[in-house]
Scaffold this motif. Structure first.
Motif, mmCIF file in Angstrom:
data_model
loop_
_atom_site.group_PDB
_atom_site.id
_atom_site.type_symbol
_atom_site.label_atom_id
_atom_site.label_comp_id
_atom_site.label_asym_id
_atom_site.label_seq_id
_atom_site.Cartn_x
_atom_site.Cartn_y
_atom_site.Cartn_z
ATOM 1 N N ASP A 123 0.678 -1.250 -0.217
ATOM 2 C CA ASP A 123 -0.934 -0.140 -0.235
ATOM 3 C C ASP A 123 1.043 1.268 -0.307
ATOM 4 O OD1 ASP A 123 -2.399 1.638 0.317
ATOM 5 O OD2 ASP A 123 -2.776 0.767 2.274
ATOM 6 N N CYS A 124 1.056 2.076 -1.094
ATOM 7 C CA CYS A 124 1.960 2.969 -1.472
ATOM 8 C C CYS A 124 1.187 4.620 -1.747
ATOM 9 C CB CYS A 124 2.481 2.784 -2.467
ATOM 10 S SG CYS A 124 3.654 1.784 -2.062
ATOM 11 N N PHE A 125 1.647 5.355 -0.548
ATOM 12 C CA PHE A 125 0.297 6.589 -0.475
ATOM 13 C C PHE A 125 1.374 7.761 -0.176
ATOM 14 C CE2 PHE A 125 0.239 4.039 3.040
ATOM 15 C CZ PHE A 125 0.442 5.075 4.654
ATOM 16 N N ALA A 126 0.384 9.232 -0.372
ATOM 17 C CA ALA A 126 0.942 10.601 0.496
ATOM 18 C C ALA A 126 0.391 11.177 0.883
ATOM 19 C CB ALA A 126 1.322 11.451 -0.663
ATOM 20 N N VAL A 127 0.516 11.514 1.689
ATOM 21 C CA VAL A 127 -0.155 12.218 3.376
ATOM 22 C C VAL A 127 -0.212 14.078 2.981
ATOM 23 C CG1 VAL A 127 -0.289 12.130 5.165
ATOM 24 C CG2 VAL A 127 -0.453 10.671 4.309
ATOM 25 N N ALA A 128 -1.443 14.332 2.858
ATOM 26 C CA ALA A 128 -0.632 15.971 2.822
ATOM 27 C C ALA A 128 -0.829 17.133 4.146
ATOM 28 C CB ALA A 128 -1.281 16.962 1.732
ATOM 29 N N HIS A 129 -0.325 17.545 5.000
ATOM 30 C CA HIS A 129 -0.790 17.649 5.678
ATOM 31 C C HIS A 129 -0.738 19.958 6.293
ATOM 32 C CE1 HIS A 129 0.379 18.773 10.562
ATOM 33 N NE2 HIS A 129 -1.253 18.944 10.656
ATOM 34 N N TRP A 130 -1.473 20.381 6.226
ATOM 35 C CA TRP A 130 -1.923 21.915 6.237
ATOM 36 C C TRP A 130 -0.573 22.368 7.073
ATOM 37 C CZ3 TRP A 130 -3.881 25.754 2.810
ATOM 38 C CH2 TRP A 130 -3.303 26.935 3.488
ATOM 39 N N GLN A 131 0.044 23.317 7.467
ATOM 40 C CA GLN A 131 0.955 23.812 9.134
ATOM 41 C C GLN A 131 1.244 25.086 8.311
ATOM 42 O OE1 GLN A 131 4.056 21.828 9.616
ATOM 43 N NE2 GLN A 131 3.564 19.624 8.737
ATOM 44 N N ASP A 132 0.661 26.046 8.828
ATOM 45 C CA ASP A 132 0.776 27.361 8.975
ATOM 46 C C ASP A 132 2.176 28.077 9.387
ATOM 47 O OD1 ASP A 132 -1.755 27.968 9.215
ATOM 48 O OD2 ASP A 132 -1.935 28.239 11.081
ATOM 49 N N SER A 133 2.653 27.092 9.921
ATOM 50 C CA SER A 133 4.022 27.905 9.752
ATOM 51 C C SER A 133 5.120 27.296 9.087
ATOM 52 C CB SER A 133 5.386 26.972 11.482
ATOM 53 O OG SER A 133 4.846 25.186 10.506
ATOM 54 N N LYS A 134 4.233 26.433 7.920
ATOM 55 C CA LYS A 134 5.373 26.321 6.601
ATOM 56 C C LYS A 134 4.308 26.399 5.518
ATOM 57 C CE LYS A 134 7.348 22.724 8.172
ATOM 58 N NZ LYS A 134 8.259 20.735 8.536
ATOM 59 N N GLY A 135 3.398 27.631 5.729
ATOM 60 C CA GLY A 135 2.800 28.322 4.265
ATOM 61 C C GLY A 135 1.574 27.506 3.704
ATOM 62 N N GLY A 136 1.322 26.540 4.360
ATOM 63 C CA GLY A 136 0.091 25.676 3.390
ATOM 64 C C GLY A 136 0.353 24.043 3.334
ATOM 65 N N TRP A 137 -0.332 23.542 2.246
ATOM 66 C CA TRP A 137 0.345 22.138 2.166
ATOM 67 C C TRP A 137 1.334 21.715 1.995
ATOM 68 C CZ3 TRP A 137 -4.155 19.309 3.779
ATOM 69 C CH2 TRP A 137 -4.997 19.801 3.191
ATOM 70 N N VAL A 138 1.305 20.871 3.076
ATOM 71 C CA VAL A 138 3.349 20.126 2.925
ATOM 72 C C VAL A 138 3.513 18.881 3.068
ATOM 73 C CG1 VAL A 138 4.568 21.729 4.470
ATOM 74 C CG2 VAL A 138 3.127 19.923 5.552
ATOM 75 N N GLU A 139 3.756 17.584 2.561
ATOM 76 C CA GLU A 139 3.721 16.399 2.698
ATOM 77 C C GLU A 139 4.408 15.375 4.398
ATOM 78 O OE1 GLU A 139 5.934 15.770 -1.521
ATOM 79 O OE2 GLU A 139 4.077 15.625 -2.019
ATOM 80 N N ALA A 140 3.753 14.862 4.662
ATOM 81 C CA ALA A 140 3.921 14.696 5.891
ATOM 82 C C ALA A 140 4.873 13.669 5.902
ATOM 83 C CB ALA A 140 2.647 14.397 6.870
#
Length: 485
Positions: free
Chosen positions: A445-462
């Protein structure tokens, strides 16, 4: 690659056609959701007299060169590739290629689905400004079904019978079941976002997310069952230490199907899960939030639209209740999270993806998409669906180019069905429709997870790398509650 049908991630978002003129290369207004139509002639809005312009770092392409190539594959270079362009199939002339799109740009959920067609419009404008696809200019016909099944069918009939489109690209509507059977019966290749189960049923439909189902036209999935996997939930449990979870779903089949699948997946990974069913017509969240607070809920997964998610977050704020992760669907993965979600929720919002996040500008194709989107869809918010739509159009163009001067619908479908872990120049994690063993209890099972972080300006790959894979995730079957028609 995980076998998660989109009903797991996106199916939950709960007359006449809309745009009738071509959408190629016309976006110039900054008003959200509005366009300026410029007729049939492809126009470069940032040059004079249709002179193609380039984005930063780009080199103009000759008209006879394929605009898009992908993942190290090169178009065939035999006699077929060198042959002149011909009027080889419906929607194909020596100089143009007509494609269609059905998207709910307006409706009960507002413009929730609109990012898909916006990304496609940006791709068409950019591609036409750079010579088209093997010298053919793309003519785009769109239709807004307004989340209505009858309108959805009317859109398909208009595009197929009057506009004579070669294929549909990047369709996106929760009412797509209204036209799916019709499009399949007319043999129209359709690439899109599987908000309903139709993309797991009909052979002429190709999902934006890998599934590997027989697509025999008779049943969704495998004899009416969908295969799901548990990898993302294992990641949340191991990474964030969550064991107490809640899942929210509407009281309608599309949402209940997804919610029940979420619940089963989390339970297989050892979590205790409390389900909450809320009214689609008038969702209320104060009592469920009170209950979650008593249970010590750490993880929330939902099968609802973005508006309901914001209401849930507001109810959480009223009780000063927060969680480690609030896992939403792709409909939420856009710039508006920074504006629309309150402080209680915003930095706990995650989305599980089958693609790179649209902020991953270290991927050249993602950077190209962002520059083109800013130019050809000015003032409209960035969104994951817009980027994934660009990736689907990239795939479509490469398939057309592979056939040289005489592309056909049958040839495109043969090419699509032969793909193995296609990545659209790094935008996707690996897309194909290859068959799999639905009885296997464990799969990779392969996937990506996006996470919203204000400190990094928005969406980042978690995750620490993308894609993130488990070799032994659980696989299980879940009954399809609707058959995509």
């Amino acid at each position: 690659m995980r076998r998660v049908a989109v009903v797991l991630l996106a199916a939950v978002m709960l007359a006449a056609c809309g745009t009738r003129l071509p959408d190629s290369a016309f976006e110039t207004t900054a008003q959200r959701g509005k366009t300026l139509q410029r007729g049939d002639a492809p126009v470069d809005e940032f040059g004079d007299d249709n002179t193609a312009t380039t984005l930063a770092g780009e080199t103009p392409q000759a008209d006879n060169e394929p605009t898009i190539t992908g993942d190290g594959r090169t178009p065939a270079r035999g006699p077929q590739a060198d042959a002149p362009n011909t009027a080889s199939d419906v929607g194909v002339t020596a100089t143009t290629l007509t494609i269609g799109n059905i998207t709910a740009e307006n409706g009960v959920l507002g413009d929730a689905f609109a990012p898909a067609v916006r990304g496609l419009r940006a791709w068409v404008a950019y591609t036409n400004a750079h010579g088209g696809v093997r010298g053919r200019q793309i003519v785009l016909k769109t239709c807004d079904d307004r989340e209505d099944r009858n309108r959805d069918l009317a859109c398909a009939q208009q595009l197929v019978e009057k506009d004579k489109v070669f294929a549909l690209v990047s369709t996106n509507s929760r009412s797509f079941g209204g036209s799916a059977e019709y499009l399949n019966a007319h043999g129209v290749p359709t690439i899109g976002f599987p908000i309903t189960n139709s993309f797991g049923r009909y052979p002429h439909l190709f999902s934006a997310y890998r599934n590997g189902y027989p697509r025999d036209g008779q049943h969704a999935g495998v004899n009416g069952y969908l295969a799901l996997s548990t990898g993302p939930y294992r990641w949340f449990k191991q990474t964030l230490g969550v064991t107490e979870a809640a899942v929210f779903m509407y009281d309608i089949d599309e949402s209940k199907q997804a919610g029940q699948q979420f619940q089963k997946a989390m339970e297989l990974e050892g979590m205790h899960v409390t389900p909450y069913v809320v009214s689609f017509a008038a969702p209320s969240f104060d009592q469920p939030v009170n209950d979650m607070q008593k249970h010590g809920t750490q993880l929330i997964v939902d099968a609802m639209d973005d508006g309901a998610n914001r209401k849930l977050c507001d109810a959480m704020a009223r009780r000063n209740f927060s969680v480690k992760a609030k896992v939403s669907t792709p409909v939420s993965e856009g710039e508006r999270v920074g504006e629309d979600y309150n402080d209680t929720c915003r930095n706990s919002v995650y989305v599980v993806n089958s693609s790179r996040v649209y902020t991953a500008t270290d991927v050249p194709e993602v950077a190209k998409f962002r520059q083109a989107y800013a130019r050809y869809q000015p003032g409209l918010p960035l969104h994951q669906w817009a980027m994934e739509s660009w990736a689907l159009a990239t795939m479509f163009a490469e398939g057309v180019t592979s056939m040289g001067g005489a592309p056909t619908r049958a040839g495109l479908e043969k090419w699509l069905n032969g793909l193995v872990k296609y990545k659209a120049n790094g935008m996707l994690l690996g897309l194909d429709w290859g068959k799999f063993d639905p009885t296997a209890p464990r799969i990779e099972d392969c996937f990506a997870v996006a996470h919203w972080q204000d400190s990094k300006g928005g969406w980042v790959e978690a995750t620490d790398h993308v894609p993130f894979c488990y070799p032994d995730a659980h696989q299980f079957l879940s009954k399809a509650l609707e058959q995509g028609n």
